[in-house]
Design an enzyme around this catalytic site. Structure first.
Site, PDB file in Angstrom:
ATOM      1  CD  GLU A 140      -2.752  -1.184   2.519  1.00 31.66           C
ATOM      2  OE1 GLU A 140      -2.638  -0.248   3.332  1.00 31.66           O
ATOM      3  OE2 GLU A 140      -3.550  -2.135   2.667  1.00 31.66           O
ATOM      4  CG  ASP A 262       7.468 -19.581   3.854  1.00 32.18           C
ATOM      5  OD1 ASP A 262       8.256 -18.612   3.909  1.00 32.18           O
ATOM      6  OD2 ASP A 262       6.925 -20.082   4.868  1.00 32.18           O
ATOM      7  NE  ARG A 265      10.042 -13.500   0.808  1.00 31.81           N
ATOM      8  CZ  ARG A 265       9.747 -13.135   2.040  1.00 31.81           C
ATOM      9  NH1 ARG A 265       9.892 -14.000   3.034  1.00 31.81           N
ATOM     10  NH2 ARG A 265       9.304 -11.920   2.296  1.00 31.81           N
ATOM     11  CG  LEU A 363      29.891  -7.803 -22.653  1.00 34.35           C
ATOM     12  CD1 LEU A 363      28.397  -7.989 -22.783  1.00 34.35           C
ATOM     13  CD2 LEU A 363      30.626  -8.649 -23.679  1.00 34.35           C
ATOM     14  N   GLY A 364      32.263  -3.679 -21.868  1.00 33.57           N
ATOM     15  CA  GLY A 364      32.618  -2.297 -22.183  1.00 33.57           C
ATOM     16  C   GLY A 364      31.483  -1.546 -22.851  1.00 33.57           C
ATOM     17  CD  GLU A 388       6.752 -12.509  -4.029  1.00 34.01           C
ATOM     18  OE1 GLU A 388       6.605 -13.576  -3.420  1.00 34.01           O
ATOM     19  OE2 GLU A 388       5.824 -11.738  -4.256  1.00 34.01           O
ATOM     20  N   GLY A 389       9.682  -9.142  -0.886  1.00 36.54           N
ATOM     21  CA  GLY A 389      10.529  -8.889   0.277  1.00 36.54           C
ATOM     22  C   GLY A 389      11.885  -8.391  -0.168  1.00 36.54           C
ATOM     23  CB  THR A 390      13.671  -5.156   0.329  1.00 35.96           C
ATOM     24  OG1 THR A 390      13.704  -5.166   1.765  1.00 35.96           O
ATOM     25  CG2 THR A 390      12.526  -4.290  -0.146  1.00 35.96           C
TER      26      THR A 390
END
Length: 411
Positions: A140, A262, A265, A363-364, A388-390
């Site tokens: 939210e 659970d 994740r 790879l530059g 899904e949770g930091t």
């Protein structure tokens, strides 16, 4: 004993997923990234048809009409197979994977909190008809990672629940709420005084009056997937659309949210694996074209900086993969995997961020350009550290589980 030996049927199915990634996803990956809100309807139709066909195949069981005695049943592999297929499809494009019509996070919530009758009722639709999506709405505007801070309310009114509140960052929210015969699982509180125990999941069907998609985000990565804000204003749903029991119990409520995470994740971790492997494979092929060999089995002191970086990328990917497979295996065997699911998700988020950033570096200028997809993979990778949770939240969960601390003791 943990066993990751895969049956021939599973290996064949993974080859099919890889072909889908290579032939259906990669060719439209850049276009979908450049045109975020244009829907690849032909891709949706193809993936829906393929999903319907795949659902008729029972992995690990012989469905032929052979008269030979049946073989011993294969181990339950549902979550592990999902993890494996997710890695393959995200090797193609993580955003397109998230936009593929399926029950999504909403389906995961139904499986975690719903009754057997509700699982049958709400998930059966994903085996028939036109493409459809499921979504889950929990975050939210007033909170991010603290999912227990839900302020959206669900009030009983006769034979209905009335839901009021605002949800943000809803993956596939627009497709689930407006564009299909899908649903959005909305987490709301039925009793604010009960705290976390009062939080319950509600299935809100598509196009329900009072549920409105008010914004679709413009994002850094996974741009093929829609991420929506949903406002619920006097949104009335049937009484039976609450998943599980309406009774407020200490062991329910927020724990159903955690049970959903659970299960999901490890899948998010597998998304990271697919993106990381895509970057690693590209760098490997590029170095081979430049006649740069990766010399294994020699003293680290003799390795070049490029070799050391590449080997570190490989190590990080494999470590994350094994943690992810373990978390999936535990869920399949009925073991509690809260610690392992968070470990897999946290490690995979760190690994894919390192791998894709290092790929761009190695790879530059080519890696930084839009001529190839490596810069896109770096942008796609970062979300795995967030949703899904930091990363920080999962690290806290890991510490709590290992040290046996409560959320009040360690936050």
């Amino acid at each position: 004993m943990i066993d990751f030996e895969l049956e021939p049927q599973i290996l064949n199915q993974l080859k099919m997923y890889h072909m889908v990634s290579e032939q259906m996803m990669r060719p439209i990956s850049r276009e979908c990234d450049e045109h975020e809100h244009q829907k690849p309807t032909q891709f949706y139709e193809s993936m829906w048809s393929a999903s319907a066909a795949a659902s008729d195949v029972q992995i690990g069981h012989d469905k032929s009409k052979s008269t030979q005695p049946p073989k011993a049943a294969a181990p339950r592999r549902a979550t592990l197979l999902t993890v494996l297929s997710t890695e393959e499809l995200c090797w193609g494009d993580a955003g397109l994977y998230l936009s593929t019509p399926n029950p999504g996070l909403g389906g995961a919530a139904v499986m975690a909190a719903g009754t057997p009758e509700q699982k049958e009722h709400f998930l059966k639709r994903f085996k028939e008809g036109k493409p459809k999506w499921g979504a889950m709405a929990i975050t939210e505007p007033g909170f991010g990672s603290d999912s227990s801070a839900v302020t959206t309310t669900a009030t009983r009114d006769g034979d209905h629940w009335v839901i009021d509140g605002t949800k943000i960052f809803v993956t596939a929210g627009q497709m689930a709420a407006e564009k299909s015969e899908g649903f959005v699982v909305v987490w709301a509180t039925v009793d604010k005084s009960a705290g976390r125990a009062g939080i319950k999941p509600f299935v809100v069907e598509h196009n329900t009056p009072g549920m409105t998609v008010t914004r679709v985000e413009n994002k850094l990565g996974i741009r093929a997937s829609d991420t929506a804000m949903i406002v619920l204003d006097n949104c009335r749903i049937p009484l039976d659309n609450i998943l599980g029991s309406a009774e407020v119990r200490k062991e329910g409520g927020f724990k159903d949210v955690m049970a959903t995470f659970d299960a999901t994740r490890p899948i998010v971790a597998a998304m990271a694996l697919g993106v990381g492997r895509a970057a690693l494979d590209f760098v490997r092929d590029f170095l081979k074209q430049q006649n740069v060999a990766i010399r294994y089995g020699i003293s680290p002191r003799r390795l070049t900086a490029v070799e050391r970086d590449f080997m570190e990328m490989e190590v990080q990917l494999q470590a994350a993969r094994l943690l992810t497979w373990r978390a999936a295996w535990m869920l399949d065997t009925g073991k509690r995997n809260s610690l392992e699911a968070s470990m897999a998700k946290a490690k995979a988020g760190l690994a894919v961020t390192l791998i894709t950033q290092k790929a761009v570096e190695l790879l530059g200028p080519l890696g930084y350009s839009r001529k190839i997809l490596v810069e896109k993979w770096m942008r796609d990778a970062k979300i795995n550290d967030i949703f899904e949770g930091t990363q920080q939240i999962n690290m806290i969960i890991i510490a709590r589980r290992i040290l046996n601390y409560s959320s009040k003791e360690l936050n």
